[in-house]
Design a protein around this motif. Structure first.
Motif, mmCIF file in Angstrom:
data_model
loop_
_atom_site.group_PDB
_atom_site.id
_atom_site.type_symbol
_atom_site.label_atom_id
_atom_site.label_comp_id
_atom_site.label_asym_id
_atom_site.label_seq_id
_atom_site.Cartn_x
_atom_site.Cartn_y
_atom_site.Cartn_z
ATOM 1 N N LEU A 1 30.605 -1.355 42.730
ATOM 2 C CA LEU A 1 30.331 -0.624 43.809
ATOM 3 C C LEU A 1 28.768 -0.424 43.848
ATOM 4 O O LEU A 1 28.222 -0.755 45.020
ATOM 5 N N ALA A 2 28.302 0.091 42.880
ATOM 6 C CA ALA A 2 26.877 0.432 42.797
ATOM 7 C C ALA A 2 26.022 -1.071 43.042
ATOM 8 O O ALA A 2 24.975 -1.047 43.798
ATOM 9 N N HIS A 3 26.631 -1.981 42.394
ATOM 10 C CA HIS A 3 25.672 -3.494 42.683
ATOM 11 C C HIS A 3 25.864 -3.598 44.096
ATOM 12 O O HIS A 3 24.732 -4.075 44.580
ATOM 13 N N ARG A 4 27.179 -3.560 44.765
ATOM 14 C CA ARG A 4 27.138 -3.824 46.145
ATOM 15 C C ARG A 4 26.270 -3.000 47.056
ATOM 16 O O ARG A 4 25.647 -3.483 47.896
ATOM 17 N N GLN A 5 26.216 -1.627 46.821
ATOM 18 C CA GLN A 5 25.518 -0.842 47.578
ATOM 19 C C GLN A 5 23.809 -0.971 47.252
ATOM 20 O O GLN A 5 22.988 -0.316 47.968
ATOM 21 N N ASP A 6 23.461 -1.578 46.073
ATOM 22 C CA ASP A 6 22.150 -1.520 45.637
ATOM 23 C C ASP A 6 21.595 -0.054 45.386
ATOM 24 O O ASP A 6 20.476 0.088 45.823
ATOM 25 N N ARG A 7 22.384 0.428 44.517
ATOM 26 C CA ARG A 7 22.072 1.883 44.234
ATOM 27 C C ARG A 7 22.227 2.171 42.714
ATOM 28 O O ARG A 7 22.860 1.386 41.962
ATOM 29 N N LEU A 8 21.263 2.945 42.132
ATOM 30 C CA LEU A 8 21.343 3.246 40.721
ATOM 31 C C LEU A 8 22.531 4.238 40.392
ATOM 32 O O LEU A 8 23.098 5.076 41.438
ATOM 33 N N LEU A 9 23.251 3.686 39.260
ATOM 34 C CA LEU A 9 24.449 4.389 38.940
ATOM 35 C C LEU A 9 23.870 4.655 37.402
ATOM 36 O O LEU A 9 23.843 3.579 36.709
#
Length: 359
Positions: A124-132
């Motif tokens: 999901l983080a990759h899909r949302q282009d967000r830091l996790l």
């Protein structure tokens, strides 16, 4: 990952000034670790905290708005980063909600309660282009930094035995979710996550694990003792934690064909944070000289090794740099996922009383 932070989603522009942080939870993790460390990072601003402890929030973080529930912070378009410091059972669900809302996410360790949840969050983080990222803060313990230097410098030669202890004297059962039989409770998921992350940072994934996990205190409902053996071929990593240890032995023992390194005592940063001290203090992260480690060389030499300065503040410096400058995160979500894989393998090994192979 995008190098710019966003206000309400991947398509929004970068924020003006420091990144706004919303902290979920103000128990031990939130009040002692996350809030003070966020407050010490100039490129972060602690804007909101979700907790019912409004009076404590007012005293410790008057700059932050107190909310009754995490949902208000997750939905706030002015929040750039959501930090999750709630009980382990809620980590995955809150991280998922925050990522879907377009936030960058920091999760306290362990990342989730299963590898399956961890994999879903990473995707999901990759899909949302967000830091996790995950708060594996004990990578910045001064003693761990010191022993890592000893290994990397070759002072120990080829390492054959690595042993790390996290022993405490807590014979009484404390009230709280960590002592209740819930997913992610108990000392294996609590202290074991720290020790496993350190071992994986040094040596990578083991071939197999053999675990003995038990409950020693009479009133205990969750595990409070473990002994883990991580098999790296010729090398073994022994990870151990006990809750009824009045006088602990060495915290670390590392033995190689060129020497041995022994270190006692616990890194003092947690105690300092509990006492209200901050990383901005001039003597932050310093070890007591009488607790410095000792290096015993194969030729008979012996020397004291000064402990490196501990630096928990490095984690949130890294969070800001990852979001604003496009640098690598301080802890990758993938490395935290490997910790979950070893935790699951250890739990299976203990229940089935056998050695378990890692994929």
């Amino acid at each position: 990952m995008s190098t710019s932070a966003t206000r309400s989603g991947p398509s929004s522009g970068p924020p003006v000034g420091p990144l706004s942080v919303g902290l979920l939870g103000f128990g031990l993790a939130g009040s002692v670790f996350h809030a003070p460390l966020i407050q010490c990072e100039p490129r972060l601003r602690l804007a909101a905290i979700a907790s019912s402890r409004t009076e404590e929030i007012r005293k410790a973080a008057p700059e932050a708005v107190a909310h009754a529930s995490p949902a208000a912070i997750i939905a706030d378009p002015d929040i750039d980063v959501v930090v999750i410091a709630t009980p382990n059972t809620s980590h995955a669900a809150l991280a998922r909600a925050a990522l879907l809302a377009g936030k960058h996410v920091v999760v306290d360790k362990p990342m989730a309660t299963s590898v399956r949840e961890a994999d879903q969050l990473i995707e999901l983080a990759h899909r949302q282009d967000r830091l996790l990222t995950v708060f594996h803060n004990r990578r910045w313990d001064g003693d761990f930094l010191t022993l890592r230097d000893c290994i990397d410098s070759g002072a120990l030669g080829e390492v054959y035995h690595y042993e790390a202890h996290f022993d405490r004297f807590r014979p009484a059962i404390k009230q709280g979710w960590r002592e209740r039989p819930l997913p992610g409770s108990g000392v294996l998921f609590d202290l074991g996550a720290h020790l496993i992350d350190q071992a994986l940072t040094l040596f990578g994934l083991p071939q197999t694990v053999t675990a003995d996990v038990g409950t020693q205190r009479r009133a205990g409902e969750v595990d409070d003792w473990f002994h883990l053996i991580l098999n790296y071929g010729r090398m073994r990593a022994i990870l151990h934690a006990g809750t009824v240890v009045c006088h602990p032995g060495p915290r670390y023992q590392i033995h190689g064909d060129a020497g041995s390194f022994l270190k006692s005592g616990m890194d003092g940063q947690e105690a300092a944070l509990r006492a209200g001290r901050r990383p901005t203090d001039s003597d932050w992260g310093l070890d007591e000289p009488d607790r410095y480690g000792r290096l015993f060389e194969a030729d008979g030499g012996e020397r004291v090794v000064e402990t490196r300065v501990g630096d928990y503040a490095a984690f949130y410096r890294g969070v800001a740099a990852a979001i604003l400058d496009g640098e690598a995160p301080p802890v990758t979500a993938e490395s935290a996922r490997y910790v979950m894989a070893v935790l699951e393998a250890c739990a299976r090994s203990a229940v089935e009383r056998r050695t378990v192979a890692l994929p």
